[in-house]
Scaffold this motif. Structure first.
Motif, PDB file in Angstrom:
ATOM      1  N   THR A  47       0.824  -1.203   0.000  1.00 31.46           N
ATOM      2  CA  THR A  47       0.000   0.000   0.000  1.00 31.46           C
ATOM      3  C   THR A  47       0.858   1.253   0.000  1.00 31.46           C
ATOM      4  O   THR A  47       0.593   2.215  -0.738  1.00 31.46           O
ATOM      5  N   LEU A  48       1.905   1.260   0.814  1.00 29.28           N
ATOM      6  CA  LEU A  48       2.774   2.436   0.887  1.00 29.28           C
ATOM      7  C   LEU A  48       3.509   2.658  -0.428  1.00 29.28           C
ATOM      8  O   LEU A  48       3.645   3.797  -0.897  1.00 29.28           O
ATOM      9  N   ALA A  49       3.985   1.574  -1.046  1.00 36.05           N
ATOM     10  CA  ALA A  49       4.695   1.692  -2.314  1.00 36.05           C
ATOM     11  C   ALA A  49       3.771   2.195  -3.417  1.00 36.05           C
ATOM     12  O   ALA A  49       4.164   3.024  -4.253  1.00 36.05           O
ATOM     13  N   VAL A  50       2.538   1.693  -3.441  1.00 37.48           N
ATOM     14  CA  VAL A  50       1.569   2.157  -4.435  1.00 37.48           C
ATOM     15  C   VAL A  50       1.306   3.650  -4.265  1.00 37.48           C
ATOM     16  O   VAL A  50       1.231   4.409  -5.240  1.00 37.48           O
ATOM     17  N   CYS A  51       1.192   4.092  -3.032  1.00 37.10           N
ATOM     18  CA  CYS A  51       0.964   5.512  -2.757  1.00 37.10           C
ATOM     19  C   CYS A  51       2.086   6.362  -3.346  1.00 37.10           C
ATOM     20  O   CYS A  51       1.828   7.359  -4.035  1.00 37.10           O
ATOM     21  N   ALA A  52       3.323   5.962  -3.104  1.00 39.67           N
ATOM     22  CA  ALA A  52       4.453   6.734  -3.609  1.00 39.67           C
ATOM     23  C   ALA A  52       4.542   6.676  -5.128  1.00 39.67           C
ATOM     24  O   ALA A  52       4.736   7.703  -5.804  1.00 39.67           O
ATOM     25  N   LEU A  53       4.391   5.480  -5.682  1.00 39.45           N
ATOM     26  CA  LEU A  53       4.524   5.291  -7.122  1.00 39.45           C
ATOM     27  C   LEU A  53       3.460   6.058  -7.896  1.00 39.45           C
ATOM     28  O   LEU A  53       3.761   6.781  -8.865  1.00 39.45           O
ATOM     29  N   VAL A  54       2.211   5.941  -7.489  1.00 39.49           N
ATOM     30  CA  VAL A  54       1.120   6.590  -8.215  1.00 39.49           C
ATOM     31  C   VAL A  54       1.195   8.108  -8.077  1.00 39.49           C
ATOM     32  O   VAL A  54       0.842   8.844  -9.005  1.00 39.49           O
ATOM     33  N   SER A  55       1.678   8.587  -6.941  1.00 38.75           N
ATOM     34  CA  SER A  55       1.833  10.042  -6.774  1.00 38.75           C
ATOM     35  C   SER A  55       2.753  10.618  -7.843  1.00 38.75           C
ATOM     36  O   SER A  55       2.448  11.642  -8.462  1.00 38.75           O
ATOM     37  N   VAL A  56       3.885   9.958  -8.071  1.00 38.59           N
ATOM     38  CA  VAL A  56       4.829  10.429  -9.087  1.00 38.59           C
ATOM     39  C   VAL A  56       4.250  10.270 -10.487  1.00 38.59           C
ATOM     40  O   VAL A  56       4.401  11.154 -11.342  1.00 38.59           O
ATOM     41  N   LEU A  57       3.576   9.151 -10.748  1.00 39.11           N
ATOM     42  CA  LEU A  57       2.957   8.948 -12.061  1.00 39.11           C
ATOM     43  C   LEU A  57       1.856   9.971 -12.327  1.00 39.11           C
ATOM     44  O   LEU A  57       1.665  10.407 -13.468  1.00 39.11           O
TER      45      LEU A  57
END
Length: 405
Positions: A47-57
């Motif tokens: 969940t934390l990784a998805v949050c960071a990744l999608v924010s940049v995308l």
């Protein structure tokens, strides 16, 4: 800047924070409590990784593809890297989006980013305890751009084809929940069942975590639905009220259904029922009143209980944390009932069941097919599933070198 509304801006900023709270830590705790102890940290990390990744995308091209004018199916790259955002305090100029013209576009971008984060994060519950972390990152990146952004454009950008048809989705019943639910079902099918599924009890590690996560989701949902009004006004207030009532009614109806079928009401059932009600009211929250919210909640609680039990067995998928059973089924119930119950006095429009069904069908088909294509490619390039030994050891240790003592 003088034309902005400070009250609306403040409410949308608070709403963005509430929706972000739904993912971190809300969804992370909700899911982590339902997996086995050896997978708690890996589930949280996803969940934390998805949050960071999608924010940049979202900064790169996601927002532009979803909310910049383009054609009926996808936006443009005119807003790539958010270069179009204007903020000049010297001249008093700031850009605003046509969907929420009384708040700075930067706040609208942030609010919509939180939706883009939680949608793919929901999918992780379907393949919990068995997907490679590297494959997950690739999948989430591709899915966000190839599935979430187009569907958001169809429904919410005024030029989108479903928006042009008059499809009603106030806060994401179709864009978020049906979309993620269908993707989760395809993931569960294509990754296969967990080792021991149907043979040994795969018991939750800590339902206390799940209850805390469910409550954070419930509270955060006030921003999810209330913020989608784009203003601190009566419609936002009604959206918050109907959200609370639907969640409560669904929690009770799931509890009663489970009590009658299994003989005992459970904490997990109450949590799942509340989330089911929140899902179902989401597309209707800006279009219905309290009585309709109660009806939707009751139907969602019973319907999603069946989705997580009888329908799940019929589909034969190891949807680990019932992503399709709750979000897919709840989203479909909510979308169809929005077509039936939408009140012109509240939302200014009447609903059409035919149009709502078109939106449901298109989203199920597109999300399912593109998700399957992404997974097929990734399986051949990086591999989707951890080894049998890594799965037995648990993803905490095998994927991250950590564990809960």
């Amino acid at each position: 800047m003088a034309q902005l509304d400070t009250g609306n801006t403040a409410w949308l900023m608070v709403s963005a924070a509430l929706v972000l709270l739904m993912s971190i830590p809300g969804l992370a705790l909700f899911y982590a409590g339902m997996v086995r102890k050896k997978n708690i940290l890996a589930t949280m990390a996803q969940t934390l990784a998805v949050c960071a990744l999608v924010s940049v995308l979202w900064w790169t091209v996601g927002y532009s593809l979803a909310f910049m004018p383009g054609n009926a199916f996808i936006g443009s790259l005119k807003g790539a890297f958010l270069d179009h955002l204007m903020m000049d305090i010297r001249t008093g100029e700031v850009s605003a989006h046509s969907l929420m013209p009384t708040v700075p576009e930067a706040v609208f971008v942030m609010f919509q980013m939180t939706f883009a984060i939680i949608t793919p994060a929901l999918i992780t519950g379907a393949f919990a305890e068995r997907m490679k972390f590297s494959a997950l990152l690739w999948f989430m990146a591709l899915w966000s751009l190839l599935v979430y952004a187009p569907v958001a454009h169809w429904v919410w950008e005024p030029g989108g084809w479903l928006a042009q048809m008059g499809a009603l989705d106030f806060a994401g019943g179709t864009v978020v929940h049906i979309n993620a639910g269908m993707a989760g079902l395809v993931c569960a099918w294509m990754l296969g069942r967990r080792i021991g599924f149907g043979q040994t009890a795969l018991m939750p590690s800590n339902l206390g975590y799940t209850m805390i996560g469910a409550c954070l989701l419930w509270v955060g949902w006030m921003g999810f639905n209330g913020g989608s009004a784009g203003a601190a006004d009566g419609r936002a207030g009604m959206a918050i009220l109907v959200t609370q009532l639907a969640a409560a009614a669904a929690a009770l109806s799931w509890m009663l259904a489970e009590w009658l079928v299994r003989g005992t009401p459970t904490l997990l059932g109450l949590c799942s029922g509340a989330v089911a009600g929140l899902v179902a009211i989401t597309p209707a929250s800006g279009f219905v009143g309290p009585q309709s919210a109660i009806v939707m909640g009751v139907l969602a609680g019973v319907g999603c209980y069946w989705g997580a039990t009888g329908l799940k067995r019929w589909l034969g998928a190891d949807d680990s944390l019932d992503v399709f059973g709750v979000h897919g089924v709840g989203g479909i119930i909510g979308a169809v009932l929005t077509g039936v119950l939408a009140a012109p006095a509240i939302g200014g429009v009447s609903g059409s069941v035919a149009v709502q069904l078109a939106g449901v069908g298109a989203t199920l088909a597109y999300s399912g097919l593109v998700t399957a294509a992404i997974l097929w490619v990734l399986d051949r390039v990086v591999g989707l599933r951890v080894s049998a030994q890594a799965e037995r050891d648990g993803l905490d240790l095998s994927q991250h070198g950590e564990r809960v003592e």
